[in-house]
Design a protein around this motif. Structure first.
Motif, PDB file in Angstrom:
ATOM      1  N   ASN A  75      14.713  69.977  12.995  1.00 31.19           N
ATOM      2  CA  ASN A  75      15.827  69.088  12.675  1.00 31.19           C
ATOM      3  C   ASN A  75      17.109  69.898  12.691  1.00 31.19           C
ATOM      4  O   ASN A  75      17.847  69.963  11.704  1.00 31.19           O
ATOM      5  CB  ASN A  75      15.622  68.441  11.303  1.00 31.19           C
ATOM      6  N   GLY A  76      17.373  70.543  13.827  1.00 33.76           N
ATOM      7  CA  GLY A  76      18.563  71.374  13.933  1.00 33.76           C
ATOM      8  C   GLY A  76      18.203  72.818  14.187  1.00 33.76           C
ATOM      9  O   GLY A  76      17.079  73.159  14.559  1.00 33.76           O
TER      10      GLY A  76
ATOM     11  N   TYR B 246      25.950  74.492  14.873  1.00 32.54           N
ATOM     12  CA  TYR B 246      26.476  73.421  15.720  1.00 32.54           C
ATOM     13  C   TYR B 246      26.199  72.095  15.030  1.00 32.54           C
ATOM     14  O   TYR B 246      25.579  72.051  13.952  1.00 32.54           O
ATOM     15  CB  TYR B 246      25.835  73.471  17.108  1.00 32.54           C
ATOM     16  N   ASN B 247      26.637  71.010  15.593  1.00 38.47           N
ATOM     17  CA  ASN B 247      26.421  69.694  15.000  1.00 38.47           C
ATOM     18  C   ASN B 247      24.985  69.265  15.270  1.00 38.47           C
ATOM     19  O   ASN B 247      24.655  68.836  16.371  1.00 38.47           O
ATOM     20  CB  ASN B 247      27.404  68.676  15.573  1.00 38.47           C
TER      21      ASN B 247
ATOM     22  N   ASN C 176      31.104  62.085  12.546  1.00 46.07           N
ATOM     23  CA  ASN C 176      31.086  63.505  12.159  1.00 46.07           C
ATOM     24  C   ASN C 176      31.473  64.413  13.313  1.00 46.07           C
ATOM     25  O   ASN C 176      30.999  65.544  13.400  1.00 46.07           O
ATOM     26  CB  ASN C 176      29.738  63.899  11.575  1.00 46.07           C
ATOM     27  N   ASP C 177      32.323  63.920  14.209  1.00 42.82           N
ATOM     28  CA  ASP C 177      32.771  64.730  15.343  1.00 42.82           C
ATOM     29  C   ASP C 177      33.371  66.045  14.851  1.00 42.82           C
ATOM     30  O   ASP C 177      34.172  66.072  13.916  1.00 42.82           O
ATOM     31  CB  ASP C 177      33.827  63.963  16.157  1.00 42.82           C
TER      32      ASP C 177
ATOM     33  N   ASP D 210      23.491  67.520   7.943  1.00 41.29           N
ATOM     34  CA  ASP D 210      24.268  66.281   8.013  1.00 41.29           C
ATOM     35  C   ASP D 210      23.602  65.162   7.228  1.00 41.29           C
ATOM     36  O   ASP D 210      22.394  64.939   7.339  1.00 41.29           O
ATOM     37  CB  ASP D 210      24.445  65.843   9.464  1.00 41.29           C
ATOM     38  N   SER D 211      24.401  64.472   6.422  1.00 47.32           N
ATOM     39  CA  SER D 211      23.918  63.313   5.676  1.00 47.32           C
ATOM     40  C   SER D 211      24.792  62.095   5.959  1.00 47.32           C
ATOM     41  O   SER D 211      24.902  61.197   5.126  1.00 47.32           O
ATOM     42  CB  SER D 211      23.914  63.620   4.175  1.00 47.32           C
TER      43      SER D 211
END
Length: 621
Positions: free
Chosen positions: A77-78, A199-200, A208-209, A248-249
């Protein structure tokens, strides 16, 4: 990988290995029975990754190493510091036992091991055995066992310092020093840090850009071994690491409400201490060890900080193990022992303001096991059994048997059958608002047939297996319509694995392919996030001042959900690493991950990292 291990073969490679020979020094493993034995005597597929092989891969994390092994799929997850779970032979991540120096490392609350957070600079080698090992270790050893070993061999004198930088503003430094102390002592000191902006990992357009989800980690270790005489040893280890990572949430706009933007942070600190003593002579080995581990974990919006975390857990684990092995004669070996473990959840623990119930505070588990092994070169056999008595779910018994026949020199046919189980975690039982204290352990029945051998320089293995898992803990509505964990899952996994290892000149090759059918027997659907097909190839080289590796990992199509409505495409990844010895002490290395810049996902909504670059300098004495 060491050539005396494994394995199973991609048979078309045999034509390239006609002039090669297999080394004669046996590779030893401890994970199969908790006592050192040659790989050739183990009636199960075993792989060993040495420190030299890890260095040639230029792995950044333990996950980078493990994902090259046969039968392993990794769901990320990332990137670094994000949730990373491994699936062995199509099972759930909690159904593979992960050990560090023989001690359990899984979270007491979540039940899985965050491989991305384990310090790679401390690792000396990794042992990996597939199939059930519940009769030796108890809970969780359904799909297999991964043992991450940090203790160096006696007599090691090696001192390393490493610095590096890479993509996403990554920077890291580590040291590892192993040295003899007097005539009978062995000391290892290790430490390091790594930091990257990330990174995103979960992009939501217009929400969330521009976000980045980074990671920062620190670790330290002290290990000492002392031989009191030729038969008695003492050993002790202290280990610490801390990891801070963003995730990220955020959520997109929906019928439930407007879009929200939120970046959270996790802060986790682990401490562990081990003290043990070992007696060994020509026939008897007896080892007694005690361990203590603690973990403090916080989860909070990064705008608020650690002190204002509404989600926090404080876990403590005490364990004692007694392992024995007695060589009765030239063909019979007997073993057995006892394990005791106390899991504790501090009463300050809470989930987003809600306290865990009083029943969640503590549980004890006591396990007794016995093992018999027979080996007269032509025939091999083993029989083992174990009984675990747990304060929360009562007594659970497991057993395992296997036999092997060397019908021709260097060729062996073997079969195994074993049972296993997974105990419910604290979160399964007591998570505030959704736990189910009436859960019972998951259960498994596994059978396996294997043919392995050495042909014209090719070490190969073909393995077929079936794993039936029942009473799996899955979320579903109860009689009142409330969703909570329940013992309703039923899965059958059938699979075939092929592996091979061989050398061509100064190139060492390890190849593996697998096909499996991971079926939910209630819905007849394919298990989510598990591919049916997979192929892996790792080539490593050492030539004069150059070394390096090329690896290729292919995973077939998968489904992102249990209903099989969300498809995740297959992916094919190449990684390249090259090192050059500038001086006898100084080495420069570079690595490119995801060489062809493949865009893919292993979890829905979490795109994997793009092409990434890393440069390192190693100084060794």
């Amino acid at each position: 990988m060491s050539k005396k291990i494994l394995a199973a073969a991609l048979l078309p490679t045999a034509a390239f290995a006609q002039s090669l020979t297999i080394p004669v020094n046996p590779t030893m493993v401890v994970t199969a029975t908790r006592v050192a034995q040659p790989v050739s005597s183990v009636l199960a597929p075993v792989n060993v990754v040495t420190r030299d092989e890890i260095d040639r891969l230029q792995a950044q994390t333990v996950t980078d190493v493990v994902k090259t092994l046969p039968g392993v799929e990794v769901v990320n997850n990332g990137g670094r510091g994000q949730l990373s779970s491994l699936r062995v032979r199509g099972g759930a991540s909690s159904q593979t036992l992960v050990l560090v120096d023989g001690v359990r490392s899984a979270s007491l609350t979540a039940g899985i091991t965050e491989l991305n957070n384990l310090p790679l600079n401390q690792v000396e080698r990794i042992e990996y055995i597939r199939g059930p090992r519940a009769t030796i270790y108890g809970s969780d050893a359904i799909g297999g066992v991964i043992n991450i070993i940090t203790r160096p061999d006696k007599g090691t004198n090696q001192h390393k310092f490493n610095v590096g930088a890479g993509s996403h503003q990554q920077r890291q430094a580590s040291l590892s020093s192993a040295s003899q102390v007097g005539e009978a002592g062995q000391l290892k000191i290790a430490g390091g840090f790594d930091d990257e902006s990330g990174y995103n990992v979960h992009p939501i357009a217009g929400v969330n850009d521009g976000d980045r989800h980074g990671h920062r980690g620190y670790n330290a270790m002290l290990d000492y071994q002392q031989a009191l005489d030729s038969r008695w040893d003492l050993f002790a280890t202290a280990r610490w690491f801390r990891n801070v990572a963003q995730y990220d949430s955020s959520s997109a706009a929906s019928s439930w409400g407007p879009a929200t933007h939120q970046r959270n942070e996790t802060w986790t600190e682990n401490q562990s201490y081990l003290l043990g003593s070992r007696y060994h002579d020509e026939r008897l080995l007896s080892e007694l060890r005690g361990a203590f581990a603690k973990q403090d974990a916080y989860d909070y919006p990064d705008s608020r900080g650690l002190d204002q975390a509404d989600a926090r857990t404080y876990t403590r684990q005490y364990s004692a193990n007694w392992v024995n092995s007695f060589k009765l004669n030239e063909v019979w070996t007997l073993g057995g022992g006892a394990d005791w473990q106390r899991d504790m959840l501090d009463d300050r623990s809470r989930s987003y303001g809600s306290l865990y119930p009083a029943d969640a505070k503590e549980r004890d588990n006591t396990g007794l096991y016995a093992l018999a092994q027979f080996d007269n070169q032509g025939w091999q056999a083993e029989l083992s059994g174990r009984s675990d008595d747990n304060e929360q779910f009562g007594r659970h018994n497991t057993w395992q048997t296997g036999a092997g026949w060397r019908f021709v020199e260097d060729y062996r046919l073997s079969a195994r059958y074993g049972t296993g189980f997974r105990a419910p975690t604290f979160n399964d039982l007591y998570y505030p608002g959704s736990g189910n204290p009436d859960l019972t352990p998951e259960e498994s029945k596994s059978s396996e047939l294997m043919l392995d051998g050495q042909t014209a320089g090719l070490a190969w293995r073909v393995t077929g297996y079936r794993n039936d898992i029942t009473q799996m803990i899955q979320w579903g509505p109860n009689s009142q319509g409330m969703w909570r964990p329940q013992n309703v899952g039923k899965v059958r996994i059938d699979g075939v694995e092929l592996e091979g290892e061989f050398d061509i000149g100064w190139l060492s090759h390890r190849v593996a392919a697998e096909y499996k059918q991971p079926k939910d027997r209630n819905s007849d659907k394919q298990q989510p996030l598990i591919a049916r097909q997979g192929v892996k190839w790792v080539a490593q080289a050492q030539w004069q001042r150059l070394d390096g590796s090329v690896s290729w990992i292919y995973q077939g199509e998968r489904y992102g959900d249990a209903a099989n409505t969300v498809e995740l495409g297959g992916y094919s990844l190449w990684h390249l690493a090259v090192g050059y010895q500038l001086t006898p002490a100084l080495k420069a290395s570079g690595k490119i991950n995801n060489l062809l810049d493949k865009h893919y996902q292993t979890a829905v909504g979490y795109p994997a990292d793009e092409r990434a670059y890393y440069l390192t300098l190693d100084y060794a004495l």
